[in-house]
Structure formats: C-alpha cells, structure tokens
Scaffold this active site. Structure first.
Site, short mmCIF file in Angstrom:
data_model
loop_
_atom_site.label_atom_id
_atom_site.label_comp_id
_atom_site.label_asym_id
_atom_site.label_seq_id
_atom_site.Cartn_x
_atom_site.Cartn_y
_atom_site.Cartn_z
N ASP A 298 -11.67 2.45 7.31
CA ASP A 298 -12.13 1.10 7.02
C ASP A 298 -13.52 0.89 7.63
O ASP A 298 -14.27 1.85 7.82
CB ASP A 298 -11.12 0.07 7.56
CG ASP A 298 -10.99 -1.15 6.66
OD1 ASP A 298 -11.95 -1.94 6.61
OD2 ASP A 298 -9.95 -1.30 6.01
N SER B 163 -5.93 -5.75 0.47
CA SER B 163 -6.36 -5.12 1.73
C SER B 163 -5.40 -5.47 2.86
O SER B 163 -5.23 -4.68 3.80
CB SER B 163 -7.77 -5.59 2.10
OG SER B 163 -8.74 -5.01 1.26
N ASP C 245 -5.22 -8.23 21.00
CA ASP C 245 -3.98 -7.76 20.37
C ASP C 245 -3.98 -6.27 20.10
O ASP C 245 -2.98 -5.73 19.60
CB ASP C 245 -3.74 -8.53 19.07
CG ASP C 245 -3.60 -10.02 19.29
OD1 ASP C 245 -3.28 -10.43 20.42
OD2 ASP C 245 -3.85 -10.79 18.33
N ASN D 84 -8.28 -6.34 -6.07
CA ASN D 84 -8.09 -7.75 -6.37
C ASN D 84 -8.90 -8.16 -7.60
O ASN D 84 -10.06 -7.79 -7.74
CB ASN D 84 -8.56 -8.60 -5.18
CG ASN D 84 -8.00 -8.10 -3.86
OD1 ASN D 84 -6.81 -7.82 -3.75
ND2 ASN D 84 -8.86 -7.98 -2.86
N ALA E 288 -6.67 4.40 -5.21
CA ALA E 288 -5.28 3.99 -5.45
C ALA E 288 -4.70 4.57 -6.74
O ALA E 288 -3.51 4.41 -7.00
CB ALA E 288 -5.18 2.46 -5.48
N HIS F 174 -13.35 -6.46 8.45
CA HIS F 174 -12.26 -5.96 7.62
C HIS F 174 -11.32 -5.02 8.36
O HIS F 174 -10.09 -5.16 8.32
CB HIS F 174 -12.86 -5.27 6.39
CG HIS F 174 -11.93 -5.10 5.25
ND1 HIS F 174 -11.11 -4.00 5.13
CD2 HIS F 174 -11.68 -5.88 4.18
CE1 HIS F 174 -10.40 -4.11 4.01
NE2 HIS F 174 -10.73 -5.25 3.41
N VAL G 59 -0.37 8.94 -4.01
CA VAL G 59 -0.75 7.84 -3.11
C VAL G 59 0.17 6.65 -3.36
O VAL G 59 0.46 6.31 -4.51
CB VAL G 59 -2.22 7.44 -3.33
CG1 VAL G 59 -2.56 6.18 -2.58
CG2 VAL G 59 -3.15 8.58 -2.91
N THR H 208 -1.46 -14.78 27.26
CA THR H 208 -2.60 -15.59 27.71
C THR H 208 -2.41 -15.98 29.17
O THR H 208 -1.38 -16.57 29.52
CB THR H 208 -2.72 -16.85 26.85
OG1 THR H 208 -2.83 -16.48 25.47
CG2 THR H 208 -3.94 -17.66 27.26
#
Length: 463
Positions: free
Chosen positions: A67, A293, A76, A228, A240, A105, A245, A120
C-alpha cells in the site's frame, strides 16, 4: 476510496468545536472519543468476527500490506508492524513513510486488519502539598479498549510501501513496483498479502506473472480489492483479476452490493462491508471512509485467523473455507456482484468444510500455461545428469538390399496412359462443338418471377 476526516485535539477543543466538521488528522484522542470510534466498527459483529475470536485472533501470522506505507507509530499499531520495505524508491526503507497520492491509505488498511487499540492514559489528581512526589510516568500496555481493533488483532504486519496514483519521484512505475512488492512479501514470511490497490483494466503486464506464480507456489494467500465504481472501476481491474487471487467486493450499509463502493466481475470471490468504515490515519488520528480498499483487509484478517488456527492448511484450503462458508446473496450460486456470497467469519472458523481439490478461484500457473503458452511449473526434483557411457538402445542402421524388378510387361502401363489421354481429348472436342451450336441458337429467356421486394421507395405524398 472515499474519506471523511475528523479531528479531536483535546476535550476542551472538541467541546469548543462541537458541531463543526474539521478536515485534517486526529492528533490525540481522549478515551470517550476513541471508544466512539470503536463503537463504529459494526462489521466485527455483523461479519461474525467477534465470534470467530473464540477460535483464533491471528497470532503467529504475518500479513503483508502492499500500500502507501504504514504509520507504525499510530497508537493502535504499537508493536504490530514487525518489518517492511519500500519498492518505490521514494519511501522509507522500513515501509513506514506514508507516500503516494493517498498517504493515509495504508494506515487505514492496517488498523482495520490488525489494529490492537490502545489504552488512553488518565489524568492523575493534583498532588497535595503533603503528598509524596509522583513517580515516573507509566507506559500503557500494548492494546486496549480505545481506538480501532482489527479483524486479526494478534497478527503481525509487514509494511510494503508503493507510490501509486501520481508521478513517482522515485522513478519506478507501478508495473515494476507490484511484482517487486509481492516477491519481497513472500520472501519475508508473509502468509497473507493484502492488496487494496487496483487499476481500471482487467489485464495485467506479463511481467507480473512470475511474481504471482511465485506466491502461489510458496502457498501464500493473496487478497485484493475489486475496485469502486465511483473511482472509475465499473468492472474489476487487475490485480484482482489474476486467477487464484481472492477478490473482495463491497457491501453497503444494508448488506447489499454497494453501487459506488464496489464493482463487478467474474473474478469476485466474496463480499464484505465497504461503506461507513473507520480506521486510523498517520499521526494518530482516525477517519471515516468507504471502498473495497476497506473490505479487503476484513477478508485478509479472516484469512489470518484461519492460518493461525490451522498453520498447516494450504492457501487453497484457506480460500475454499472462506468462499464455501460465505452466505449466498444475489442470484443463486456464484455471481459477478457477490462472488460466492457475503463473508461469514464465524462459519469460516467453526464450520466443517470439505477439502477442495483445487483453488475455486483458479490458478495463475494454469492460466500462464494456456494464455501465455508457457510452463512455469517448478520441477519436482533436481535434474539428473545423463550418463556418459550409456548402452545403445537401438540397433545399428543397415542398408536396404536391392530387389530384382518385377517381370511384368513394360508395354502395359504405357498403353493405359495413352488410352486415357485419347479419351480426354475426345471429350473436350465434343464439348466445344456443343457450345458452338448453343451460341448460334440461344433459347428464350423466361421473365423473372415477381419477388415482392421493393427496389425503390417514394416519399409519402404531402396532404
């Protein structure tokens, strides 16, 4: 991908700006705000992920994310990114610099796939005059109840940064970056590869064949986004479309095939949520976004859960387990909108699934053999050198012996040839005479029968 950012700098600032939509990155997140982001992860329950965690959380599985780079310092993602590289020539050597046209992304994808959340720190009460001096600040443990938790929160991530979507200052094209990224991921221990990138063309360069074949032969699951419509992908585009795949289509908020955040094609394997998604962005922030995505890392996360539960299970069986347990949708059976159906993570981890003889989504090796007219198969064993003094298996050649000519009258063949020649000349002469007679006395030509066809159409008369 569509994206809507929100920023929360502090509790006071959030209160002062309540009701305003702010563009930018979320720099810090108080507990209440982080919990609000966690609450938006509806797919964890609706796709059966929370129940699948009773079986596996992805421990011991490395997932490569090809990516735009991943911010491994996001709260995170602490301890999640265990390796990485850059194949663009413009990123950081560890793949953790956000690059390309959509810098956020990769971090969005990574948090949805393997985010661990965070705790936190709470503010300490003001010390009194008689109180002892405070000790050193404590470091929150890895993970926690706030922020984004991924589908496979115990999996590890390999960050492979690429520069796509705009001119690459590193000089390498996407045709060069994608196969390099796939090969690096395979060589560095990835058992699952997530590619939330795509093109508007179903075709791919021949230079990609060997890399995807390499992944197939090394038993790696590759998951790719279908694309999309809102981004121009009316139909599924490469990578894809590559056989083998696991291609992921997108669902809207009602669980139906999304109009904008999905596409269609015969290579689609399964569908997952693609609208009203949330994830982390570089700098410690969060964002709402949409697109396949985001659907792809949900499925990649489930693949990681399976590979953690059954480490010896082949990539073919992992993919078969995901598509076989999917909930059928649309027209009965496999279709170009939902593939085999809607992802059901719990069933994929808990159901009895028959063993598949081959990958239900095809094989790049077979495709190369048929369409490229090539055979890239790996030899089953090393070639054995030929012996230098092997005994001959054929007898020595011999010269055929001469035979005596047959005693047949030599005049007979000549007579046959001459006879047929005379007959041919007679036939030609007779035909010429007959044609001359016909040309002197031609027969009457009959009138052509009425066919009813209109040869000319006059314009209608004006009234």
């Amino acid at each position: 991908m569509t994206l809507r950012f929100r920023r929360t700098v502090s509790a006071a600032l959030a209160t002062a700006l309540a009701g305003g939509a702010l563009a930018g990155a979320l720099l810090t997140a108080p507990a209440a705000t982080a919990d609000a982001w966690r609450d938006k992860e509806f797919w964890l329950k609706e796709s059966g992920v929370t129940n699948a965690w009773q079986v596996s959380k992805g421990a011991g599985v490395k997932v490569a994310i090809i990516d735009s780079g991943i911010d491994g310092n996001h709260p995170d993602l602490k301890g999640v990114v265990v390796g990485g590289t850059d194949v663009s020539g413009a990123g950081a050597p560890n793949g953790q610099k956000s690059i390309g046209a959509k810098t956020e992304h990769g971090t969005l994808v990574a948090t949805m796939l393997a985010g661990r959340g965070h705790t936190t720190p709470t503010a300490s009460p003001s010390p009194s005059a008689s109180a002892s001096p405070p000790g050193p600040p404590t470091v929150p443990p890895a993970g926690g109840p706030d922020g984004i938790t991924g589908v496979a929160p115990e999996a590890e991530i390999l960050a492979v940064s690429t520069w796509l979507g705009s001119p690459n200052p590193g000089g390498k094209t996407d045709q060069e970056q994608i196969p390099d990224a796939v090969r690096w991921a395979v060589d560095n221990g990835a058992k699952v590869i997530n590619i939330s990138l795509g093109s508007t063309s179903p075709d791919w360069p021949q230079s990609w064949d060997a890399a995807f074949l390499y992944a197939e032969q090394k038993d790696v699951v590759i998951v790719a986004a279908a694309g999309n419509r809102v981004g121009g992908n009316v139909q599924v585009g490469a990578p894809a479309t590559i056989p083998g795949v696991l291609t992921v289509a997108g669902l809207d908020g009602e669980g139906r095939a999304s109009v904008d955040s999905s596409s269609q094609g015969i290579s689609i394997g399964v569908a997952a949520p693609a609208e009203n998604l949330v994830g982390g962005i570089p700098g410690g922030g969060y964002a709402e976004w949409a697109g396949t995505s985001g659907a792809a890392p949900i499925v990649s996360g489930v693949a990681a859960l399976i590979r953690s539960k059954w480490p010896e299970m082949s990539a073919t069986q992992v993919i078969n387990r995901i598509v076989t347990t999917a909930k059928d949708a649309g027209v009965p059976g496999k279709d170009p909108l939902y593939g085999y159906g809607i992802l059901n993570a719990e069933a994929a981890l808990k159901s009895e699934v028959p063993t598949a003889s081959s990958n239900p989504l095809g094989s790049i090796a077979d495709w190369i053999r048929v369409h490229r007219r090539g055979d890239f198969s790996t030899p089953s064993q090393a070639p054995v050198a030929s012996p230098t003094s092997a005994a001959p298996t054929l007898a020595d050649p011999t010269v055929p012996a001469a035979k005596t000519p047959a005693t047949v009258d030599d005049a007979l063949p000549a007579a046959v040839v001459l006879g047929f020649g005379a007959l041919f000349i007679a036939l030609v002469t007779g035909a010429a005479i007959q044609l001359r007679k016909v040309s002197r006395n031609p027969p009457a030509v009959p009138e052509e029968a009425e066919t009813g066809a209109l040869l000319k159409v006059d314009p209608p008369a004006r009234k």
